[in-house]
Design an enzyme around this catalytic site. Structure first.
Site, PDB file in Angstrom:
ATOM      1  N   HIS A 332       0.873  -1.113   0.084  1.00  0.00           N
ATOM      2  CA  HIS A 332      -0.013  -0.010  -0.016  1.00  0.00           C
ATOM      3  C   HIS A 332       0.736   1.271   0.018  1.00  0.00           C
ATOM      4  O   HIS A 332       0.278   2.268   0.241  1.00  0.00           O
ATOM      5  CB  HIS A 332      -0.943   0.101   1.244  1.00  0.00           C
ATOM      6  CG  HIS A 332      -2.189  -0.946   1.498  1.00  0.00           C
ATOM      7  ND1 HIS A 332      -3.331  -0.761   0.668  1.00  0.00           N
ATOM      8  CD2 HIS A 332      -1.990  -2.150   1.718  1.00  0.00           C
ATOM      9  CE1 HIS A 332      -3.897  -1.815   0.795  1.00  0.00           C
ATOM     10  NE2 HIS A 332      -3.050  -2.779   1.678  1.00  0.00           N
ATOM     11  N   LYS A 525      -8.461  13.821   5.217  1.00  0.00           N
ATOM     12  CA  LYS A 525      -7.778  12.670   5.314  1.00  0.00           C
ATOM     13  C   LYS A 525      -6.525  12.893   6.424  1.00  0.00           C
ATOM     14  O   LYS A 525      -6.535  13.741   7.199  1.00  0.00           O
ATOM     15  CB  LYS A 525      -6.984  12.596   3.928  1.00  0.00           C
ATOM     16  CG  LYS A 525      -6.232  13.744   3.520  1.00  0.00           C
ATOM     17  CD  LYS A 525      -5.581  13.522   2.090  1.00  0.00           C
ATOM     18  CE  LYS A 525      -6.571  13.956   0.797  1.00  0.00           C
ATOM     19  NZ  LYS A 525      -6.627  12.738  -0.013  1.00  0.00           N
ATOM     20  N   ARG A 526      -5.694  11.786   6.616  1.00  0.00           N
ATOM     21  CA  ARG A 526      -5.007  11.917   7.753  1.00  0.00           C
ATOM     22  C   ARG A 526      -3.903  13.157   7.405  1.00  0.00           C
ATOM     23  O   ARG A 526      -3.497  13.332   6.232  1.00  0.00           O
ATOM     24  CB  ARG A 526      -4.150  10.526   7.867  1.00  0.00           C
ATOM     25  CG  ARG A 526      -4.921   9.412   8.448  1.00  0.00           C
ATOM     26  CD  ARG A 526      -5.116   9.607   9.827  1.00  0.00           C
ATOM     27  NE  ARG A 526      -3.855   9.789  10.684  1.00  0.00           N
ATOM     28  CZ  ARG A 526      -3.561   8.831  11.577  1.00  0.00           C
ATOM     29  NH1 ARG A 526      -4.380   7.831  11.876  1.00  0.00           N
ATOM     30  NH2 ARG A 526      -2.492   8.946  12.212  1.00  0.00           N
ATOM     31  N   LYS A 531       0.738  14.395   1.861  1.00  0.00           N
ATOM     32  CA  LYS A 531      -0.443  14.677   1.500  1.00  0.00           C
ATOM     33  C   LYS A 531      -0.830  16.077   1.338  1.00  0.00           C
ATOM     34  O   LYS A 531      -1.661  16.423   0.580  1.00  0.00           O
ATOM     35  CB  LYS A 531      -1.552  14.027   2.428  1.00  0.00           C
ATOM     36  CG  LYS A 531      -1.713  12.583   2.379  1.00  0.00           C
ATOM     37  CD  LYS A 531      -2.516  12.036   3.700  1.00  0.00           C
ATOM     38  CE  LYS A 531      -2.544  10.562   3.746  1.00  0.00           C
ATOM     39  NZ  LYS A 531      -3.261  10.044   2.614  1.00  0.00           N
ATOM     40  N   THR A 636      -8.644   6.767  -1.599  1.00  0.00           N
ATOM     41  CA  THR A 636     -10.018   6.102  -2.032  1.00  0.00           C
ATOM     42  C   THR A 636     -11.178   7.119  -1.549  1.00  0.00           C
ATOM     43  O   THR A 636     -12.144   6.872  -2.277  1.00  0.00           O
ATOM     44  CB  THR A 636      -9.961   5.091  -0.921  1.00  0.00           C
ATOM     45  OG1 THR A 636      -9.801   5.132   0.363  1.00  0.00           O
ATOM     46  CG2 THR A 636      -9.668   3.635  -1.548  1.00  0.00           C
ATOM     47  N   LYS A 640     -14.585   8.444  -3.322  1.00  0.00           N
ATOM     48  CA  LYS A 640     -16.151   8.846  -2.734  1.00  0.00           C
ATOM     49  C   LYS A 640     -16.527  10.075  -3.215  1.00  0.00           C
ATOM     50  O   LYS A 640     -17.855  10.297  -3.204  1.00  0.00           O
ATOM     51  CB  LYS A 640     -15.690   8.487  -1.304  1.00  0.00           C
ATOM     52  CG  LYS A 640     -15.293   7.368  -0.818  1.00  0.00           C
ATOM     53  CD  LYS A 640     -14.790   7.513   0.666  1.00  0.00           C
ATOM     54  CE  LYS A 640     -14.161   6.148   1.148  1.00  0.00           C
ATOM     55  NZ  LYS A 640     -13.226   5.935   2.193  1.00  0.00           N
TER      56      LYS A 640
HETATM   57  C1  Z57 Z   1      -2.351   3.633   4.804  1.00  0.00           C
HETATM   58  O1  Z57 Z   1      -3.860   3.997   4.981  1.00  0.00           O
HETATM   59  C2  Z57 Z   1      -2.083   3.304   3.596  1.00  0.00           C
HETATM   60  C3  Z57 Z   1      -0.788   2.935   3.121  1.00  0.00           C
HETATM   61  C4  Z57 Z   1      -0.052   2.507   4.198  1.00  0.00           C
HETATM   62  O2  Z57 Z   1       1.114   1.843   3.873  1.00  0.00           O
HETATM   63  C5  Z57 Z   1      -0.343   2.467   5.692  1.00  0.00           C
HETATM   64 BR1  Z57 Z   1       0.625   1.734   6.911  1.00  0.00          BR
HETATM   65  C6  Z57 Z   1      -1.862   3.033   5.787  1.00  0.00           C
HETATM   66  C7  Z57 Z   1      -2.951   3.818   2.444  1.00  0.00           C
HETATM   67  C8  Z57 Z   1      -2.329   4.597   1.374  1.00  0.00           C
HETATM   68  O3  Z57 Z   1      -1.649   5.652   1.621  1.00  0.00           O
HETATM   69  C9  Z57 Z   1      -3.490   5.120   0.283  1.00  0.00           C
HETATM   70  O4  Z57 Z   1      -2.886   5.711  -0.882  1.00  0.00           O
HETATM   71  C10 Z57 Z   1      -4.407   3.684  -0.154  1.00  0.00           C
HETATM   72  O5  Z57 Z   1      -5.507   4.224  -1.008  1.00  0.00           O
HETATM   73  C11 Z57 Z   1      -4.734   3.214   0.923  1.00  0.00           C
HETATM   74  O6  Z57 Z   1      -3.682   2.644   1.968  1.00  0.00           O
HETATM   75  C12 Z57 Z   1      -5.521   1.848   0.735  1.00  0.00           C
HETATM   76  O7  Z57 Z   1      -4.752   1.102  -0.187  1.00  0.00           O
END
Ligand code: Z57
Length: 799
Positions: A332, A525-526, A531, A636, A640
């Site tokens: 991810h 978002k976080r 970001k 994601t 939305k």
């Molecule tokens: C997290 O929320 C995501 C990646 C990570 O390695 C960790 Br730890 C936590 C997120 C990504 O930052 C997003 O870009 C992605 O949409 C989401 O994971 C789901 O794939």
């Protein structure tokens, strides 16, 4: 008359629908056991579920009944739904993705279980005090009707100890992991109802407690009461709290303990279930698929190998074949600070046998690399699962790749990037077919039907009912109505009503009054430097300075805008906390500036969570997805927002690229440098002369003059850009960001054209359903098929 308050009405409602779920849940589990078909097990340390009641009512088609019943008693269903505490067992995108996946798995009738940890405390509650984030514990288990404690389902998990070897009659040596301490895992089951189907799958969350073993007993008998209580507490600590980091690997021993505890309990459970079928071990991968949601559950690879070799007596190679064919790994992120590594020393201490197995896996892997690429010592060093650093580290992503048959990224660009950067060598070693892409998706049930019921109903009225909720490509049916006056009018009215709903939330939570006719610009978002909320807030300051410099006449012509922020900072992430503070400080000045009035408002919505997202998402006109190109794996929330009829401003990153492909370039506001240019730009910052965009320099000057209060608080954010290499390319993208925001204003002035863009975009969003995404996993990685549970007349319909 007895007193039934809203909370009592909530519990009555929840318990009633829960009874329905239990029936279908039992039937589903019986049927899946009987059919004995292949199952998927989704291992995730995070499941960011949000509330369950509304979702349950909608999925079983009982919301209208509930609404009428509650109205008879004098309640508004919305107020009752709000009584529920969010299940917030996740940080952000990764955890919410797991929750969307569970919804799609059940809705597609796929035999699947989720496995996670039952944290006593989920992600902290965020309070904003004097503009600063303050973390408050999130105790959510006071009344949780959605979980079922299974005191009959327990597993004792071992930690520490040492390894002995014995030689059997055949001369074969077997490793024995002995000593150490035991902690008991207790299962808590959560029903996951599919939408408009009889399938109700299971999410099993493990809770830790002391194992009643000889240790406690001896201590207790010897009068060592205090220390036996301490043992109890130590055991319970394992599942006590979710680590609040997103995209950052900062775990200590407790985090590794959480990982092994959860993985070992889950595997024991999976293996126990497989053994009941009395099949040969070689059939394991035909019965079981296990997906690793990031590297957090990578120990499952080692644990299964240990079970097969040490406990079941299989030969190493036979066991390893089974392991590799069982696992899939989803990556991810490419951010180096998020890639998990654990020190060899910690492993040796906590999981001595697992460390040996990892060394053996690595040895056999490196031998095979050596055979294929002789005399390339550097290659061996680069791909080794053990990093030869001081101290030595276990690279979890490499272990996950070596132990899985498929590795996937979560959007096209991201999947390409992992193949060409962090996992490049592994593509040469294993060939390109092991690496694949599965672009993320979201469940349209929660993120359209539930969050935006009016828009969902309007769409349903044009595309022939609610079928689009299970086949989202049917959304394209609304494109026919893009010029239909009445449809457009209702469309615009719904957006406005959603903005009023958000304006009310903003007023209640922050006291700021915003005009719902303004353009709502949202970034939730976080909080993370990659970001780039700092780019957004610098842009807001630039807008403020520009407005201030105008004559009153000129100002009159400007488009009113509300900049809405929300999101949590990891408690130890200093820079992210500064960003929150700056946003609030800017709001404090701008919102009280009489000259500016409604032209600009700046709001920080505290404690952004799933439930707030359900209110915020349908209310945006434009939302911001502005990460440094190449850093946001997918995103994601971008999906939305567009699904709810908002446009987006974004960089060419993650799923923004595929959203552009689907909705068309005219319906998205893209800006900024491309991923392929990032390396050179960073290099230039460090080795060339780094000039700051003049407009950005003015923003910095305003901050440094103290326009927003405490200058020293914000100096870190400025020096990061000006003096410390601007790693996230804020200055490089600033100009194009400002220009593109001007284009947004211009486009918004033409409301007719704007609505056309929104409707067209929504009609083309079908691809981003998590149903599509899960179907790709099911076919390409898991090899599982739908299993329909026979409908028991009366169970669903309530006749
Ligand atoms: C997290 O929320 C995501 C990646 C990570 O390695 C960790 Br730890 C936590 C997120 C990504 O930052 C997003 O870009 C992605 O949409 C989401 O994971 C789901 O794939």
């Amino acid at each position: 008359m007895f007193n039934c308050d809203e909370h009592a009405a909530y519990s009555a409602c929840a318990l009633a629908f829960r009874d329905r779920l239990i029936l279908e849940w039992n039937r589903t589990q019986q049927r899946q056991t009987y059919a004995d078909s292949k199952r998927l097990y989704y291992l995730s340390l995070e499941f960011l579920m949000g509330r369950a009641l509304d979702n349950a009512m909608l999925n079983i088609g009982q919301k209208d009944v509930a609404k009428a019943g509650l109205a008879e008693l004098g309640f508004r269903i919305e107020d009752i739904i709000e009584q529920e505490h969010d299940a917030a067992l996740g940080n952000g995108g990764l955890g919410r993705l797991a929750a969307c996946f569970l919804d799609s798995l059940a809705s597609l009738n796929l035999p699947a279980w989720g496995y996670g940890l039952r944290y006593r405390y989920g992600i902290f509650k965020q309070e904003i005090i004097d503009g600063y984030q303050v973390e408050v514990p999130d105790y959510w288990l006071d009344f949780n009707p959605w979980e079922f404690p299974r005191h009959d389902v327990t597993v004792d998990i071992q930690f520490y100890g040492h390894v002995n070897r014995s030689q059997g009659a055949s001369g074969k040596t077997t490793a024995h992991w002995e000593g150490g301490e035991m902690v008991r895992a207790v299962a808590f089951d959560v029903p996951i109802p599919g939408y408009a189907t009889t399938t109700t799958n299971n999410l099993r969350l493990w809770s830790s407690k002391a194992a009643s073993g000889e240790f406690d007993f001896q201590k207790f008998n010897s009068g060592d009461y205090e220390s036996s209580v301490a043992d109890q507490q130590r055991a319970e600590t394992i599942s006590a709290v979710l680590y609040p980091n997103d995209n950052l690997d900062r775990g200590k021993e407790l985090r590794l303990k959480q990982q092994y505890f959860w993985v070992a309990a889950s595997l024991y459970d999976i293996v126990r279930r497989f053994k009941k079928s009395k099949r040969a071990w070689s059939e394991f991968p035909e019965q079981v698929a296990i997906q690793l949601n990031d590297t957090h559950p990578t120990l499952a690879i080692v644990e299964l190998q240990r079970i097969l070799v040490d406990l079941e007596g299989l030969e190493w190679d036979d066991a390893w074949n089974i392991v590799v064919n069982t696992f899939g790994y989803t990556n991810h992120t490419v951010l180096p600070e998020a890639l998990e590594k654990w020190s060899v020393g910690l492993f040796q201490h906590l999981l001595p046998r697992h460390l040996q197995i990892i060394y053996d896996i690595n040895l056999f892997f490196l031998q095979s690399v050596e055979r294929a690429f002789p005399n390339d010592r550097e290659l061996l060093a680069r791909v080794s699962i053990i990093e030869e650093s001081q101290p030595k580290m276990v690279r979890m992503a490499f272990l996950a790749i070596v132990g899985s048959h498929k590795v996937n990224g979560v959007a096209e660009l991201h999947s390409d990037l992992i193949k060409t950067t962090i996992f490049k060598d592994f593509v040469s070693i294993f060939g390109p077919d092991k690496f694949t892409n599965v672009t993320n998706g979201i469940t349209p049930r929660r993120w359209l039907h539930q969050a935006n019921p009016r828009l969902s109903d309007l769409i349903a009225s044009k595309v022939g009912g609610n079928d689009f909720l299970t086949d989202l490509t049917k959304l394209n049916g609304i494109e026919l109505f893009v010029n239909d006056k009445q449809f457009r009018k209702e469309w615009a009215e719904i957006k406005h009503a959603n903005k009023i709903r958000l304006a009310n939330l903003i007023k209640e939570t922050s006291g700021v009054i915003v005009n719902p006719s303004s353009l709502f610009d949202v970034q939730v978002k976080r909080i993370h430097e990659y970001k780039r909320q700092q780019l957004n807030i610098f842009g807001v300051i630039h807008r403020y300075l520009t407005l201030k410099a105008m004559s009153p006449e000129e100002r009159q012509k400007q488009l009113p805008r509300v900049s809405i922020f929300g999101g949590k900072a990891a408690p130890g992430y200093w820079m992210a906390k500064q960003i929150i503070h700056l946003i609030n400080s800017v709001g404090g000045v701008v919102n009280n500036d009489k000259e500016i009035g409604d032209l600009l408002k700046v709001v920080f919505v505290e404690d952004y969570n799933v439930s707030k997202a359900e209110i915020i998402t349908p209310a945006s006109d434009i939302s911001e997805h502005i990460s440094t190109a190449g850093t946001e794996a997918s995103g994601t929330s971008n999906m939305k927002f567009v699904l709810n009829g908002g446009l987006i401003i974004g960089t060419c990153d993650g799923a923004n690229i595929e959203i552009t492909r689907e909705v068309g370039e005219n319906n998205i506001f893209l800006f900024g440098n491309l991923a392929e240019d990032v390396e050179d730009l960073r290099h230039a910052h460090t080795y060339g002369s780094h000039t700051i965009d003049p407009d950005l320099a003015k923003v910095f000057a305003a901050i440094e003059e103290g326009m927003f209060g405490s200058t020293e608080d914000f100096s870190g954010m400025i020096t990061a850009v000006r003096d410390h290499g601007d790693f996230y390319l804020v200055s490089d993208d600033f100009h194009s960001y400002i220009e593109t925001q001007a284009l947004v204003d211009e486009a918004y002035r033409d409301q007719e054209e704007w609505v056309t863009k929104c409707i067209t975009s929504v009609s083309r969003m079908g691809f981003f359903s998590s149903d599509r995404c899960i179907s790709e996993y099911a076919e390409g990685i898991w090899n599982i098929e739908p299993l329909h549970v026979e409908r028991d007349a009366g169970v669903r319909k309530g006749e």
